[in-house]
Design a protein around this motif. Structure first.
Motif, mmCIF file in Angstrom:
data_model
loop_
_atom_site.group_PDB
_atom_site.id
_atom_site.type_symbol
_atom_site.label_atom_id
_atom_site.label_comp_id
_atom_site.label_asym_id
_atom_site.label_seq_id
_atom_site.Cartn_x
_atom_site.Cartn_y
_atom_site.Cartn_z
ATOM 1 N N PRO A 178 69.933 80.209 19.556
ATOM 2 C CA PRO A 178 70.340 78.942 18.949
ATOM 3 C C PRO A 178 69.953 77.714 19.774
ATOM 4 C CG PRO A 178 72.271 80.211 19.632
ATOM 5 C CD PRO A 178 71.066 81.067 19.842
ATOM 6 N N ARG A 179 69.891 77.865 21.078
ATOM 7 C CA ARG A 179 69.514 76.724 21.928
ATOM 8 C C ARG A 179 68.013 76.465 21.848
ATOM 9 N NH1 ARG A 179 71.778 76.236 27.490
ATOM 10 N NH2 ARG A 179 70.657 74.283 27.237
ATOM 11 N N LEU A 180 67.232 77.491 21.575
ATOM 12 C CA LEU A 180 65.804 77.271 21.344
ATOM 13 C C LEU A 180 65.617 76.496 20.041
ATOM 14 C CD1 LEU A 180 64.299 80.753 22.301
ATOM 15 C CD2 LEU A 180 64.181 78.623 23.629
ATOM 16 N N VAL A 181 66.382 76.876 19.027
ATOM 17 C CA VAL A 181 66.280 76.217 17.725
ATOM 18 C C VAL A 181 66.679 74.749 17.823
ATOM 19 C CG1 VAL A 181 67.242 76.154 15.372
ATOM 20 C CG2 VAL A 181 66.565 78.335 16.391
ATOM 21 N N ASP A 182 67.779 74.453 18.538
ATOM 22 C CA ASP A 182 68.223 73.044 18.598
ATOM 23 C C ASP A 182 67.513 72.245 19.690
ATOM 24 O OD1 ASP A 182 69.570 73.445 21.058
ATOM 25 O OD2 ASP A 182 71.540 73.578 20.121
ATOM 26 N N GLY A 183 66.613 72.900 20.424
ATOM 27 C CA GLY A 183 65.789 72.192 21.405
ATOM 28 C C GLY A 183 66.461 71.888 22.731
ATOM 29 N N THR A 184 67.640 72.470 22.979
ATOM 30 C CA THR A 184 68.336 72.199 24.242
ATOM 31 C C THR A 184 67.969 73.189 25.346
ATOM 32 O OG1 THR A 184 70.270 73.493 23.563
ATOM 33 C CG2 THR A 184 70.292 71.110 23.067
ATOM 34 N N LEU A 185 67.110 74.144 25.014
ATOM 35 C CA LEU A 185 66.634 75.118 25.994
ATOM 36 C C LEU A 185 65.153 75.363 25.757
ATOM 37 C CD1 LEU A 185 67.317 77.207 28.269
ATOM 38 C CD2 LEU A 185 67.727 78.856 26.434
ATOM 39 N N ARG A 186 64.398 75.391 26.842
ATOM 40 C CA ARG A 186 62.960 75.654 26.765
ATOM 41 C C ARG A 186 62.634 76.859 27.647
ATOM 42 N NH1 ARG A 186 64.055 70.393 27.201
ATOM 43 N NH2 ARG A 186 63.895 70.462 29.467
ATOM 44 N N LEU A 187 61.699 77.686 27.194
ATOM 45 C CA LEU A 187 61.237 78.851 27.960
ATOM 46 C C LEU A 187 59.815 78.600 28.437
ATOM 47 C CD1 LEU A 187 62.485 81.775 25.669
ATOM 48 C CD2 LEU A 187 63.703 80.627 27.534
ATOM 49 N N HIS A 188 59.536 79.036 29.669
ATOM 50 C CA HIS A 188 58.232 78.832 30.279
ATOM 51 C C HIS A 188 57.755 80.131 30.925
ATOM 52 C CE1 HIS A 188 59.246 74.509 30.086
ATOM 53 N NE2 HIS A 188 60.437 74.910 30.475
ATOM 54 N N ALA A 189 56.471 80.402 30.812
ATOM 55 C CA ALA A 189 55.857 81.562 31.472
ATOM 56 C C ALA A 189 54.935 81.050 32.563
ATOM 57 C CB ALA A 189 55.083 82.402 30.467
ATOM 58 N N TRP A 190 55.217 81.440 33.803
ATOM 59 C CA TRP A 190 54.393 81.065 34.950
ATOM 60 C C TRP A 190 53.824 82.329 35.582
ATOM 61 C CZ3 TRP A 190 57.058 76.899 38.514
ATOM 62 C CH2 TRP A 190 57.253 75.722 37.780
ATOM 63 N N PHE A 191 52.738 82.151 36.295
ATOM 64 C CA PHE A 191 52.091 83.265 36.982
ATOM 65 C C PHE A 191 51.572 82.765 38.325
ATOM 66 C CE2 PHE A 191 48.767 86.402 37.813
ATOM 67 C CZ PHE A 191 49.420 87.576 37.472
ATOM 68 N N GLN A 192 52.008 83.401 39.384
ATOM 69 C CA GLN A 192 51.637 83.017 40.741
ATOM 70 C C GLN A 192 50.502 83.903 41.249
ATOM 71 O OE1 GLN A 192 53.014 80.525 42.547
ATOM 72 N NE2 GLN A 192 51.804 80.915 44.339
ATOM 73 N N GLU A 193 49.431 83.266 41.687
ATOM 74 C CA GLU A 193 48.318 83.989 42.312
ATOM 75 C C GLU A 193 48.655 84.149 43.790
ATOM 76 O OE1 GLU A 193 45.708 85.333 40.989
ATOM 77 O OE2 GLU A 193 45.764 84.490 38.970
ATOM 78 N N ILE A 194 48.959 85.366 44.209
ATOM 79 C CA ILE A 194 49.410 85.624 45.579
ATOM 80 C C ILE A 194 48.368 85.191 46.605
ATOM 81 C CG2 ILE A 194 50.060 87.433 47.228
ATOM 82 C CD1 ILE A 194 52.258 86.845 45.176
ATOM 83 N N GLY A 195 47.123 85.502 46.392
ATOM 84 C CA GLY A 195 46.091 85.235 47.391
ATOM 85 C C GLY A 195 45.729 83.778 47.575
ATOM 86 N N THR A 196 45.928 82.965 46.529
ATOM 87 C CA THR A 196 45.536 81.555 46.614
ATOM 88 C C THR A 196 46.734 80.607 46.617
ATOM 89 O OG1 THR A 196 45.408 81.228 44.223
ATOM 90 C CG2 THR A 196 43.405 82.040 45.342
ATOM 91 N N GLY A 197 47.864 81.067 46.143
ATOM 92 C CA GLY A 197 49.029 80.202 46.023
ATOM 93 C C GLY A 197 49.027 79.365 44.751
ATOM 94 N N ALA A 198 48.010 79.519 43.912
ATOM 95 C CA ALA A 198 47.942 78.760 42.663
ATOM 96 C C ALA A 198 49.001 79.257 41.688
ATOM 97 C CB ALA A 198 46.559 78.883 42.030
ATOM 98 N N THR A 199 49.642 78.311 41.010
ATOM 99 C CA THR A 199 50.611 78.662 39.973
ATOM 100 C C THR A 199 50.022 78.256 38.634
ATOM 101 O OG1 THR A 199 52.438 78.279 41.508
ATOM 102 C CG2 THR A 199 52.979 78.393 39.175
ATOM 103 N N LEU A 200 50.032 79.193 37.709
ATOM 104 C CA LEU A 200 49.506 78.971 36.362
ATOM 105 C C LEU A 200 50.667 78.987 35.379
ATOM 106 C CD1 LEU A 200 46.610 81.590 36.578
ATOM 107 C CD2 LEU A 200 46.527 79.173 37.233
ATOM 108 N N ARG A 201 50.490 78.330 34.248
ATOM 109 C CA ARG A 201 51.508 78.404 33.204
ATOM 110 C C ARG A 201 50.850 78.795 31.901
ATOM 111 N NH1 ARG A 201 52.836 74.017 29.536
ATOM 112 N NH2 ARG A 201 51.380 72.319 29.819
ATOM 113 N N HIS A 202 51.591 79.496 31.089
ATOM 114 C CA HIS A 202 51.084 79.943 29.798
ATOM 115 C C HIS A 202 51.080 78.772 28.827
ATOM 116 C CE1 HIS A 202 51.333 82.040 25.826
ATOM 117 N NE2 HIS A 202 50.314 82.644 26.387
ATOM 118 N N ARG A 203 49.961 78.605 28.172
ATOM 119 C CA ARG A 203 49.835 77.582 27.134
ATOM 120 C C ARG A 203 49.644 78.330 25.817
ATOM 121 N NH1 ARG A 203 47.279 72.586 30.149
ATOM 122 N NH2 ARG A 203 48.560 72.823 31.989
#
Length: 170
Positions: free
Chosen positions: A136-161
């Motif tokens: 219900p919080r996703l529907v009313d926009g009061t909660l957002r979900l994010h997917a991130w991915f950390q590259e261990i060797g470089t320290g780069a953080t990526l996010r899912h689009r």
């Protein structure tokens, strides 16, 4: 082990040096963000995000896996998610996976382990979105979900689009 003990002994002095008000933290916390991350020791959510005590609620699980919600047998992870969403009213949940993850390797995934790890992170968002406290919080926009991915060797953080169906730099 001695290094850990030394840091534990000096925590209050180090916290004070960084302007962390331990008395205020003792009164309660209201972090705006929860991060569900793999329990792998190479992944350091507070270091990645630059968060300080009280800023980030962390849930560490094997592979950053979110268990399916089961009202008949709630898990500790499900209880933590429910507390974050309903009790703390967090605004964002980040699921953070990483490269070189044993979860993807142990699943017997053939081919690109990084792609398998990234796909695993996206799947956890689907599981989270089925939680009765989350939907219900996703529907009313009061909660957002994010997917991130950390590259261990470089320290780069990526996010899912989702539009690009790809992990791109933050």
């Amino acid at each position: 082990m001695e290094r850990f003990r030394d840091h534990a002994r000096t925590y209050s002095a180090r916290a004070a040096a960084y302007g962390v008000d331990l008395d205020r933290l003792a009164e309660g916390h209201a972090p705006p963000v929860m991060m569900i991350a793999c329990s792998d020791a190479r992944l350091a959510p507070a270091l990645i995000t630059g968060s300080r005590p009280g800023d980030l609620l962390e849930l560490r699980t094997h592979g950053g896996t979110v268990p399916r919600f089961d009202p008949e047998d709630p898990s500790g992870e499900a209880s933590t998610i429910e507390f974050a969403v309903e009790g703390l009213r967090i605004a964002d949940i980040i699921v953070c996976g990483h490269s070189h993850c044993e979860t993807a390797v142990s699943a017997g995934t053939a081919g690109d382990i990084t792609a398998a790890g990234q796909w695993h992170v996206v799947q956890q968002l689907d599981v989270l979105s089925d939680y009765p406290c989350v939907a219900p919080r996703l529907v009313d926009g009061t909660l957002r979900l994010h997917a991130w991915f950390q590259e261990i060797g470089t320290g780069a953080t990526l996010r899912h689009r989702p539009g690009a169906n790809a992990f791109l730099p933050l």
